[in-house]
Motif scaffolding. Structure first.
Motif, PDB file in Angstrom:
ATOM      1  N   ARG A  40      -9.596   7.199  -9.731  1.00  0.00           N
ATOM      2  CA  ARG A  40      -9.732   6.200  -8.662  1.00  0.00           C
ATOM      3  C   ARG A  40      -8.563   6.255  -7.684  1.00  0.00           C
ATOM      4  O   ARG A  40      -8.726   5.945  -6.501  1.00  0.00           O
ATOM      5  N   HIS A  41      -7.400   6.657  -8.141  1.00  0.00           N
ATOM      6  CA  HIS A  41      -6.212   6.671  -7.298  1.00  0.00           C
ATOM      7  C   HIS A  41      -5.960   8.034  -6.648  1.00  0.00           C
ATOM      8  O   HIS A  41      -5.267   8.114  -5.639  1.00  0.00           O
ATOM      9  N   THR A  83       0.856  -1.178   0.000  1.00  0.00           N
ATOM     10  CA  THR A  83       0.000   0.000   0.000  1.00  0.00           C
ATOM     11  C   THR A  83       0.893   1.229   0.000  1.00  0.00           C
ATOM     12  O   THR A  83       1.655   1.452   0.941  1.00  0.00           O
ATOM     13  N   LEU A  89      -2.380   1.936  -4.760  1.00  0.00           N
ATOM     14  CA  LEU A  89      -1.721   3.230  -4.894  1.00  0.00           C
ATOM     15  C   LEU A  89      -2.707   4.359  -4.676  1.00  0.00           C
ATOM     16  O   LEU A  89      -3.788   4.380  -5.273  1.00  0.00           O
ATOM     17  N   ARG A  90      -2.299   5.289  -3.826  1.00  0.00           N
ATOM     18  CA  ARG A  90      -3.052   6.520  -3.601  1.00  0.00           C
ATOM     19  C   ARG A  90      -2.137   7.652  -4.048  1.00  0.00           C
ATOM     20  O   ARG A  90      -0.961   7.682  -3.687  1.00  0.00           O
ATOM     21  N   THR A 122       1.508   5.479  -0.998  1.00  0.00           N
ATOM     22  CA  THR A 122       1.005   6.807  -1.304  1.00  0.00           C
ATOM     23  C   THR A 122       2.095   7.550  -2.059  1.00  0.00           C
ATOM     24  O   THR A 122       3.244   7.594  -1.618  1.00  0.00           O
ATOM     25  N   ILE A 129       0.846   0.360 -10.244  1.00  0.00           N
ATOM     26  CA  ILE A 129      -0.509  -0.154 -10.458  1.00  0.00           C
ATOM     27  C   ILE A 129      -0.444  -1.485 -11.209  1.00  0.00           C
ATOM     28  O   ILE A 129      -1.118  -2.452 -10.842  1.00  0.00           O
TER      29      ILE A 129
END
Length: 134
Positions: free
Chosen positions: A75-76, A12, A46-47, A14, A40
């Motif tokens: 979406r990200h 996860t 991924l944020r 960022t 991705i």
């Protein structure tokens, strides 16, 4: 950077900063777009946080590049740093100014840091820190 993310085992992630140049929405030729697309593709959650990026306002070649490289950018993209960092194992700093403006949140969530922008203030937080590309 991609090799270091893989080696970290963090799933996860960022990414703070996406544009080619801080403070703009220009995604063309941005190495961070390439990095985001690769993360991705590898299945990372991924944020992306970038104050200057609004997918609805991208135009022309910039919009076309974003659509080709990151078709699900909406979406990200995350506007709230607390939401972006909650549960995030790794923070990739691509924009020093945006990171330094969010030091309190970064310190509160304590992700590992991969700094691509050389922020001495982020390095000084005492978190698990790696800096490259400067």
């Amino acid at each position: 950077a991609l090799r270091l993310v893989k080696a970290s085992g963090c799933r996860t992630v960022t990414l703070l900063g996406l544009a080619f140049k801080p403070g703009t929405d220009d995604l063309r030729n941005s190495p961070y777009v390439d990095l985001a697309a690769a993360l991705i593709a590898l299945g990372h959650a991924l944020r992306i946080v970038d104050d200057a990026i609004d997918p609805a306002r991208l135009t022309g070649a910039n919009r076309d590049h974003a659509a080709a490289m990151l078709p699900d950018l909406d979406r990200h993209l995350c506007r709230d740093i607390d939401i972006a960092l909650d549960g995030s194992e790794l923070l990739i700093v691509a924009d020093r100014n945006q990171a330094e403006a969010r030091i309190a949140a970064i310190e509160a969530y304590r992700p590992a840091i991969l700094d691509l922008a050389r922020s001495d203030r982020i390095a000084a937080l005492g978190l698990r820190y790696t800096g490259i590309c400067w």
